[in-house]
Design a protein around this motif. Sequence first.
Motif, PDB file in Angstrom:
ATOM      1  N   SER A 140       2.203  -3.923  11.493  1.00  0.00           N
ATOM      2  CA  SER A 140       0.891  -3.422  11.081  1.00  0.00           C
ATOM      3  C   SER A 140       0.441  -4.091   9.789  1.00  0.00           C
ATOM      4  O   SER A 140       1.222  -4.252   8.848  1.00  0.00           O
ATOM      5  N   SER A 141      -0.826  -4.469   9.748  1.00  0.00           N
ATOM      6  CA  SER A 141      -1.374  -5.084   8.532  1.00  0.00           C
ATOM      7  C   SER A 141      -1.713  -4.021   7.493  1.00  0.00           C
ATOM      8  O   SER A 141      -2.099  -4.348   6.379  1.00  0.00           O
ATOM      9  N   ARG A 142      -1.545  -2.759   7.852  1.00  0.00           N
ATOM     10  CA  ARG A 142      -1.895  -1.657   6.958  1.00  0.00           C
ATOM     11  C   ARG A 142      -0.660  -0.920   6.442  1.00  0.00           C
ATOM     12  O   ARG A 142      -0.741   0.252   6.085  1.00  0.00           O
ATOM     13  N   LEU A 143       0.471  -1.615   6.364  1.00  0.00           N
ATOM     14  CA  LEU A 143       1.707  -0.968   5.916  1.00  0.00           C
ATOM     15  C   LEU A 143       1.563  -0.398   4.503  1.00  0.00           C
ATOM     16  O   LEU A 143       2.010   0.717   4.238  1.00  0.00           O
ATOM     17  N   GLN A 144       0.933  -1.153   3.615  1.00  0.00           N
ATOM     18  CA  GLN A 144       0.777  -0.677   2.242  1.00  0.00           C
ATOM     19  C   GLN A 144      -0.096   0.571   2.180  1.00  0.00           C
ATOM     20  O   GLN A 144       0.204   1.516   1.449  1.00  0.00           O
ATOM     21  N   GLU A 145      -1.147   0.579   2.960  1.00  0.00           N
ATOM     22  CA  GLU A 145      -2.027   1.744   3.018  1.00  0.00           C
ATOM     23  C   GLU A 145      -1.263   2.960   3.538  1.00  0.00           C
ATOM     24  O   GLU A 145      -1.365   4.056   2.989  1.00  0.00           O
ATOM     25  N   ARG A 177      11.528  -4.814   4.161  1.00  0.00           N
ATOM     26  CA  ARG A 177      11.551  -5.728   3.018  1.00  0.00           C
ATOM     27  C   ARG A 177      10.167  -5.768   2.342  1.00  0.00           C
ATOM     28  O   ARG A 177      10.059  -5.716   1.126  1.00  0.00           O
ATOM     29  N   CYS A 178       9.103  -5.840   3.147  1.00  0.00           N
ATOM     30  CA  CYS A 178       7.730  -5.846   2.618  1.00  0.00           C
ATOM     31  C   CYS A 178       7.436  -4.551   1.864  1.00  0.00           C
ATOM     32  O   CYS A 178       6.849  -4.581   0.768  1.00  0.00           O
ATOM     33  N   LEU A 179       7.836  -3.430   2.428  1.00  0.00           N
ATOM     34  CA  LEU A 179       7.589  -2.146   1.776  1.00  0.00           C
ATOM     35  C   LEU A 179       8.393  -2.013   0.483  1.00  0.00           C
ATOM     36  O   LEU A 179       7.889  -1.499  -0.516  1.00  0.00           O
ATOM     37  N   MET A 180       9.613  -2.499   0.486  1.00  0.00           N
ATOM     38  CA  MET A 180      10.431  -2.443  -0.729  1.00  0.00           C
ATOM     39  C   MET A 180       9.817  -3.321  -1.821  1.00  0.00           C
ATOM     40  O   MET A 180       9.777  -2.946  -2.995  1.00  0.00           O
ATOM     41  N   SER A 181       9.327  -4.481  -1.438  1.00  0.00           N
ATOM     42  CA  SER A 181       8.679  -5.369  -2.388  1.00  0.00           C
ATOM     43  C   SER A 181       7.418  -4.713  -2.953  1.00  0.00           C
ATOM     44  O   SER A 181       7.179  -4.729  -4.166  1.00  0.00           O
ATOM     45  N   TYR A 182       6.618  -4.129  -2.088  1.00  0.00           N
ATOM     46  CA  TYR A 182       5.400  -3.453  -2.516  1.00  0.00           C
ATOM     47  C   TYR A 182       5.735  -2.281  -3.442  1.00  0.00           C
ATOM     48  O   TYR A 182       5.088  -2.085  -4.478  1.00  0.00           O
ATOM     49  N   ASP A 183       6.757  -1.515  -3.099  1.00  0.00           N
ATOM     50  CA  ASP A 183       7.164  -0.382  -3.923  1.00  0.00           C
ATOM     51  C   ASP A 183       7.619  -0.859  -5.306  1.00  0.00           C
ATOM     52  O   ASP A 183       7.297  -0.248  -6.320  1.00  0.00           O
TER      53      ASP A 183
END
Length: 137
Positions: free
Chosen positions: A22-27, A56-62
């Motif tokens: 999903s392109s909206r993971l951060q949201e 990995r993307c979510l951990m980086s964003y966090d």
Amino acid sequence: QRNREASILPSHCFQNRAVSSSSRLQEHYNRYLEQRQSSVFSFLKYPFLLDAHAKRCLMSYDSLRTMETEWGQLRRHLQTISPNDFELAITVRRENVLEDFCTQIWDRRQNRPSSLSLPLVVKFVNEEAVDQGGVSK
């Protein structure tokens, strides 16, 4: 033991490609953090649905989000402190050096004992001085 291992499904069987890509993971992550205690559904409550790349993307964003928050708090804190918080500044009159010095040191010892471990800076009343390094420890 071997039968049991053969009956365990690999993790990719649970992962959902649509959710993971999903392109909206951060949201979704921001919404999840806001509603963490509520009973609102979020696929982030079920991390086995995400593949390694999405995690990995979510951990980086966090991490970025945490650093920005901490940086903001540090900036606000730095605005509240004065340069005197980094040195033990004593202002004395040349004709009463010892008395002024002892009075101020005693006051610091009573009210802010932790400041006694800061670098000492002595300033003389009505005298502009140029700091040329001098003796320091």
